[in-house]
Write a protein that holds these residues in place. Structure first.
Motif, PDB file in Angstrom:
ATOM      1  N   ILE A  47       0.941  -1.237   0.042  1.00 42.54           N
ATOM      2  CA  ILE A  47      -0.046  -0.182   0.059  1.00 42.54           C
ATOM      3  C   ILE A  47       0.891   1.185   0.036  1.00 42.54           C
ATOM      4  O   ILE A  47       0.722   2.252  -0.725  1.00 42.54           O
ATOM      5  CB  ILE A  47      -1.071  -0.225   1.140  1.00 42.54           C
ATOM      6  N   GLU A  81      10.243   3.274   6.304  1.00 42.62           N
ATOM      7  CA  GLU A  81       9.902   1.837   6.678  1.00 42.62           C
ATOM      8  C   GLU A  81      10.950   1.218   7.572  1.00 42.62           C
ATOM      9  O   GLU A  81      12.064   1.528   7.758  1.00 42.62           O
ATOM     10  CB  GLU A  81      10.276   0.995   5.189  1.00 42.62           C
ATOM     11  N   LYS A  82      10.325   0.664   8.593  1.00 40.85           N
ATOM     12  CA  LYS A  82      11.081   0.286   9.648  1.00 40.85           C
ATOM     13  C   LYS A  82      11.976  -1.088   9.492  1.00 40.85           C
ATOM     14  O   LYS A  82      13.204  -0.995  10.064  1.00 40.85           O
ATOM     15  CB  LYS A  82      10.191   0.072  10.961  1.00 40.85           C
ATOM     16  N   SER A  90       2.752  -7.963   3.118  1.00 40.15           N
ATOM     17  CA  SER A  90       2.971  -8.098   1.537  1.00 40.15           C
ATOM     18  C   SER A  90       4.088  -8.771   1.296  1.00 40.15           C
ATOM     19  O   SER A  90       4.448  -8.882  -0.015  1.00 40.15           O
ATOM     20  CB  SER A  90       3.334  -6.520   1.009  1.00 40.15           C
ATOM     21  N   ASN A 141       1.924 -13.261   0.526  1.00 37.72           N
ATOM     22  CA  ASN A 141       0.246 -13.290   0.602  1.00 37.72           C
ATOM     23  C   ASN A 141      -0.229 -14.287  -0.526  1.00 37.72           C
ATOM     24  O   ASN A 141       0.843 -15.011  -1.185  1.00 37.72           O
ATOM     25  CB  ASN A 141      -0.225 -12.195   0.610  1.00 37.72           C
ATOM     26  N   GLY A 142      -1.388 -14.554  -0.734  1.00 34.22           N
ATOM     27  CA  GLY A 142      -1.984 -15.512  -1.577  1.00 34.22           C
ATOM     28  C   GLY A 142      -1.605 -15.153  -3.036  1.00 34.22           C
ATOM     29  O   GLY A 142      -1.880 -16.042  -4.014  1.00 34.22           O
ATOM     30  N   GLN A 160      -3.377 -13.585  -5.250  1.00 34.62           N
ATOM     31  CA  GLN A 160      -4.420 -13.224  -5.966  1.00 34.62           C
ATOM     32  C   GLN A 160      -4.883 -11.573  -6.204  1.00 34.62           C
ATOM     33  O   GLN A 160      -4.919 -11.133  -5.399  1.00 34.62           O
ATOM     34  CB  GLN A 160      -5.572 -13.942  -5.318  1.00 34.62           C
ATOM     35  N   VAL A 168       8.833   4.911  12.964  1.00 32.71           N
ATOM     36  CA  VAL A 168       8.403   5.930  13.362  1.00 32.71           C
ATOM     37  C   VAL A 168       8.106   5.744  14.826  1.00 32.71           C
ATOM     38  O   VAL A 168       7.246   4.746  15.103  1.00 32.71           O
ATOM     39  CB  VAL A 168       7.407   6.536  12.646  1.00 32.71           C
ATOM     40  N   GLY A 191      -7.395  -5.483   4.561  1.00 35.84           N
ATOM     41  CA  GLY A 191      -7.595  -6.794   4.994  1.00 35.84           C
ATOM     42  C   GLY A 191      -7.175  -7.814   4.077  1.00 35.84           C
ATOM     43  O   GLY A 191      -5.941  -7.813   3.738  1.00 35.84           O
ATOM     44  N   SER A 192      -8.138  -8.645   3.635  1.00 31.28           N
ATOM     45  CA  SER A 192      -7.558  -9.824   2.701  1.00 31.28           C
ATOM     46  C   SER A 192      -7.539  -9.204   1.438  1.00 31.28           C
ATOM     47  O   SER A 192      -7.241 -10.158   0.498  1.00 31.28           O
ATOM     48  CB  SER A 192      -8.557 -11.076   3.010  1.00 31.28           C
ATOM     49  N   GLY A 225      -5.626  -6.390   0.089  1.00 32.44           N
ATOM     50  CA  GLY A 225      -4.655  -5.505   0.095  1.00 32.44           C
ATOM     51  C   GLY A 225      -3.810  -5.541  -1.279  1.00 32.44           C
ATOM     52  O   GLY A 225      -3.823  -4.438  -1.763  1.00 32.44           O
ATOM     53  N   PHE A 226      -3.403  -6.564  -1.774  1.00 38.53           N
ATOM     54  CA  PHE A 226      -3.005  -6.657  -3.103  1.00 38.53           C
ATOM     55  C   PHE A 226      -3.531  -6.281  -4.403  1.00 38.53           C
ATOM     56  O   PHE A 226      -3.377  -5.404  -5.162  1.00 38.53           O
ATOM     57  CB  PHE A 226      -2.012  -8.007  -3.242  1.00 38.53           C
ATOM     58  N   THR A 227      -4.864  -6.779  -4.143  1.00 41.89           N
ATOM     59  CA  THR A 227      -5.915  -6.474  -5.203  1.00 41.89           C
ATOM     60  C   THR A 227      -6.189  -5.078  -5.188  1.00 41.89           C
ATOM     61  O   THR A 227      -6.312  -4.527  -6.488  1.00 41.89           O
ATOM     62  CB  THR A 227      -7.178  -7.310  -4.759  1.00 41.89           C
TER      63      THR A 227
HETATM   64  C1  FAD Z   1      -2.247 -15.140   4.560  1.00 34.91           C
HETATM   65  C2  FAD Z   1      -2.590 -14.000   3.874  1.00 34.91           C
HETATM   66  C3  FAD Z   1      -2.975 -14.235   2.304  1.00 34.91           C
HETATM   67  C4  FAD Z   1      -3.184 -13.163   1.804  1.00 34.91           C
HETATM   68  N1  FAD Z   1      -3.600 -13.235   0.383  1.00 34.91           N
HETATM   69  C5  FAD Z   1      -3.994 -12.090  -0.491  1.00 34.91           C
HETATM   70  C6  FAD Z   1      -4.150 -12.316  -1.679  1.00 34.91           C
HETATM   71  O1  FAD Z   1      -4.096 -13.337  -2.242  1.00 34.91           O
HETATM   72  N2  FAD Z   1      -4.980 -11.170  -2.417  1.00 34.91           N
HETATM   73  C7  FAD Z   1      -4.702  -9.867  -1.804  1.00 34.91           C
HETATM   74  O2  FAD Z   1      -5.089  -8.995  -2.790  1.00 34.91           O
HETATM   75  N3  FAD Z   1      -4.311  -9.616  -0.560  1.00 34.91           N
HETATM   76  C8  FAD Z   1      -3.898 -10.866   0.320  1.00 34.91           C
HETATM   77  N4  FAD Z   1      -3.926 -10.662   1.330  1.00 34.91           N
HETATM   78  C9  FAD Z   1      -3.809  -9.416   2.277  1.00 34.91           C
HETATM   79  C10 FAD Z   1      -2.559  -8.597   1.889  1.00 34.91           C
HETATM   80  O3  FAD Z   1      -1.299  -9.151   1.965  1.00 34.91           O
HETATM   81  C11 FAD Z   1      -2.665  -7.212   2.762  1.00 34.91           C
HETATM   82  O4  FAD Z   1      -3.898  -6.569   2.522  1.00 34.91           O
HETATM   83  C12 FAD Z   1      -1.512  -6.137   2.370  1.00 34.91           C
HETATM   84  O5  FAD Z   1      -0.404  -7.034   2.150  1.00 34.91           O
HETATM   85  C13 FAD Z   1      -1.439  -4.902   3.311  1.00 34.91           C
HETATM   86  O6  FAD Z   1      -0.375  -4.198   2.822  1.00 34.91           O
HETATM   87  P1  FAD Z   1       0.016  -3.005   3.640  1.00 34.91           P
HETATM   88  O7  FAD Z   1       0.952  -2.252   2.830  1.00 34.91           O
HETATM   89  O8  FAD Z   1      -1.358  -2.238   4.215  1.00 34.91           O
HETATM   90  O9  FAD Z   1       0.676  -3.731   5.179  1.00 34.91           O
HETATM   91  P2  FAD Z   1       2.063  -4.130   5.047  1.00 34.91           P
HETATM   92  O10 FAD Z   1       2.558  -4.935   4.185  1.00 34.91           O
HETATM   93  O11 FAD Z   1       2.118  -4.865   6.493  1.00 34.91           O
HETATM   94  O12 FAD Z   1       3.282  -2.969   5.267  1.00 34.91           O
HETATM   95  C14 FAD Z   1       3.116  -2.074   6.284  1.00 34.91           C
HETATM   96  C15 FAD Z   1       4.619  -1.680   6.683  1.00 34.91           C
HETATM   97  O13 FAD Z   1       4.616  -0.440   7.409  1.00 34.91           O
HETATM   98  C16 FAD Z   1       5.783  -0.801   8.150  1.00 34.91           C
HETATM   99  N5  FAD Z   1       5.779  -0.134   9.213  1.00 34.91           N
HETATM  100  C17 FAD Z   1       4.723  -0.444  10.319  1.00 34.91           C
HETATM  101  N6  FAD Z   1       4.974   0.377  11.693  1.00 34.91           N
HETATM  102  C18 FAD Z   1       5.855   1.187  11.044  1.00 34.91           C
HETATM  103  C19 FAD Z   1       6.543   2.152  11.614  1.00 34.91           C
HETATM  104  N7  FAD Z   1       6.149   2.772  12.853  1.00 34.91           N
HETATM  105  N8  FAD Z   1       7.513   2.895  11.166  1.00 34.91           N
HETATM  106  C20 FAD Z   1       8.000   2.758   9.814  1.00 34.91           C
HETATM  107  N9  FAD Z   1       7.298   1.625   9.301  1.00 34.91           N
HETATM  108  C21 FAD Z   1       6.446   0.812   9.902  1.00 34.91           C
HETATM  109  C22 FAD Z   1       5.929  -2.275   8.125  1.00 34.91           C
HETATM  110  O14 FAD Z   1       7.161  -2.788   8.617  1.00 34.91           O
HETATM  111  C23 FAD Z   1       5.373  -2.684   6.859  1.00 34.91           C
HETATM  112  O15 FAD Z   1       6.541  -3.144   6.002  1.00 34.91           O
HETATM  113  C24 FAD Z   1      -3.226 -11.925   2.298  1.00 34.91           C
HETATM  114  C25 FAD Z   1      -2.929 -11.758   3.534  1.00 34.91           C
HETATM  115  C26 FAD Z   1      -2.540 -12.643   4.400  1.00 34.91           C
HETATM  116  C27 FAD Z   1      -2.087 -12.647   5.692  1.00 34.91           C
END
Ligand code: FAD
Length: 414
Positions: A11, A30-31, A40, A43-44, A46, A223, A380-381, A383-385
């Motif tokens: 994201i 990024e921490k 990220s 994940n699946g 998809q 942060v 949620g589930s 995020g990639f989509t």
């Molecule tokens: C088992 C599983 C299967 C999934 N399958 C799918 C799928 O098939 N298709 C799909 O669309 N989605 C899928 N998802 C969901 C998807 O993976 C997530 O919605 C998405 O990765 C969320 O991305 P994000 O960037 O919000 O979070 P993250 O990838 O967790 O990124 C957040 C980042 O913020 C950083 N961070 C946190 N706090 C701080 C701080 N204080 N200071 C600096 N950096 C910080 C973290 O280190 C991290 O790198 C799946 C999830 C799981 C668990």
């Protein structure tokens, strides 16, 4: 405009990409030492643009009671905690379990997901973004239970372009399902859906971003506080160091909750832990080419290059992303029963991650009560989509332009 973006997951990276593409300056924080090592990472895979129904649905509370009795062998495992945040989230989840609410939220998600597909297509075609195991291979949701199949078939949104298939047609679309066909009641096929490797995608975005003079990565620094002055965020703290900000965008996944709590901003996000296995493929026989979701076991299968990714399960019960071997054993067993020819699932790489989930399943995008604080959280589930569409929408909202999709149901109402 100058932005600090917290979070280098899919994201945060897509948001940085959309902002830099529009000529803004971005400092991505990024921490971890590298990007996309948390949810990220594995994940699946998809890009489930048409199959977006939220977890909260009619019948789920009752089903969840049955799952609770099955303990470690259930698709959903609930561990009550002494946590006001958990109980408030669960209560809101129960309220979202009405069929009409589920349908309404599914329509919001579908709108954003279809936009996301268009944005990713533009980035691939116009910018040449490639080499992240992307394929347009369709998605097939198989049902072993007649009632769940009939419900799914009745709930299809005509805007999604899906087809209802009987068991024989499922096996024709995906020959790796032939040995299972007798046990299937049918399936829902989304020919327009896609697959890709989320971690590779993030790395490709970063490679492009670092070529821009408008982009800077600050990795390996967490942060620790957001410092507020009147109706603005003035600076960020990293322990004793600090950084002044013009605009701040939060994309820190589930950790966003704890970043914003001290400001009195309560995000309705709870971490839903899930697990995955990544199996190196030694042959191409008996491997699904289509994305397959085993609806009744809640397991997804995706072929990513020469690997099979198997992902599943929801654990509600805490903030640690450790791998629980009892859950992995269940996943190995289910995968072994469904696609036995793929290989020995004991040799697969194990992983767990925390889905940043809202009770309704819809993300929180855009403005907050503070003038220079923006959100792109709660995917949620999906995020990639939803990542590319959410990032594009944010790119419009920050300059007060009308986004390509209507925002109702997708904002943070305080
Ligand atoms: C088992 C599983 C299967 C999934 N399958 C799918 C799928 O098939 N298709 C799909 O669309 N989605 C899928 N998802 C969901 C998807 O993976 C997530 O919605 C998405 O990765 C969320 O991305 P994000 O960037 O919000 O979070 P993250 O990838 O967790 O990124 C957040 C980042 O913020 C950083 N961070 C946190 N706090 C701080 C701080 N204080 N200071 C600096 N950096 C910080 C973290 O280190 C991290 O790198 C799946 C999830 C799981 C668990």
């Amino acid at each position: 405009m100058r932005f600090a973006v917290i979070g280098g997951g899919v994201i945060g990276l897509t948001t940085a990409y959309a902002l830099v593409r529009r000529g803004h300056h971005v400092e991505l924080i990024e921490k971890q030492n590298q990007v996309a090592l948390e949810t990220s990472f594995a994940n699946g895979g998809q890009l489930s643009y048409r199959y977006v129904s939220p977890l909260a649905d009619a019948g789920v509370p009752l089903q969840a009671l049955g799952w609770m009795l099955r303990g470690d062998n259930a698709p959903l495992r609930f561990r009550p905690a002494i946590s006001r945040h958990q109980w408030r989230w669960c209560l809101r989840f129960l309220q979202a379990c009405r069929r009409s609410t589920n349908r309404r939220n599914a329509a919001h998600l579908l709108r954003l997901a279809l936009h996301s597909q268009r944005v990713l297509r533009d980035w691939r075609e116009e910018d040449g973004l490639s080499d992240f195991a992307w394929r347009a291979n369709g998605k097939l949701v198989i049902h072993r239970d007649r009632a769940s199949f009939e419900n799914a078939a009745a709930a299809l949104d005509p805007a999604a372009g899906q087809r209802v298939l009987d068991a024989r047609q499922c096996a024709e679309i995906e020959p790796a399902l032939f040995p299972l066909a007798e046990r299937l009641k049918g399936g829902i096929y989304s020919p327009g859906d896609e697959v890709a490797d989320c971690h590779l995608f993030c790395r490709r975005l970063l490679e492009r971003l670092v070529r821009s003079p408008n982009f800077q990565l600050r990795s390996g620094q967490a942060v620790t506080a957001l410092n507020r002055e009147n109706r603005r965020i003035r600076s960020l703290s990293f322990g004793k160091e600090s950084l002044e900000v013009d605009h701040l965008l939060i994309a820190a996944g589930a950790a966003s909750v704890r970043l914003l709590q001290p400001l009195g901003i309560e995000l309705p996000i709870y971490p839903l832990k899930g697990y995955s296995l990544t199996l190196p493929l030694s042959s191409h026989v008996g491997i699904p080419e289509t994305n397959v979701t085993d609806y009744d076991n809640k397991v997804v299968y995706a072929r990513l290059g020469d690997q099979l990714r198997v992902a599943a399960m929801v654990d509600i019960g805490g903030w640690d992303a450790s791998v629980d071997q009892r859950r992995i054993a269940m996943l190995q067993r289910l995968a072994g029963e469904t696609f036995p020819g793929a290989g020995n699932y004991r040799n697969a790489t194990q992983w767990a991650g925390l889905r940043p989930a809202t009770p309704e399943g819809t993300p929180l995008l855009g403005a907050t009560t503070l003038d220079n604080l923006w959100l792109n959280v709660g995917h949620g589930s999906l995020g990639f989509t939803l990542a590319c569409g959410s990032a594009d929408v944010l790119g419009d909202l920050v300059t007060d332009q009308r986004p390509a999709v209507a925002m109702d149901g997708l904002t943070f109402t305080h």
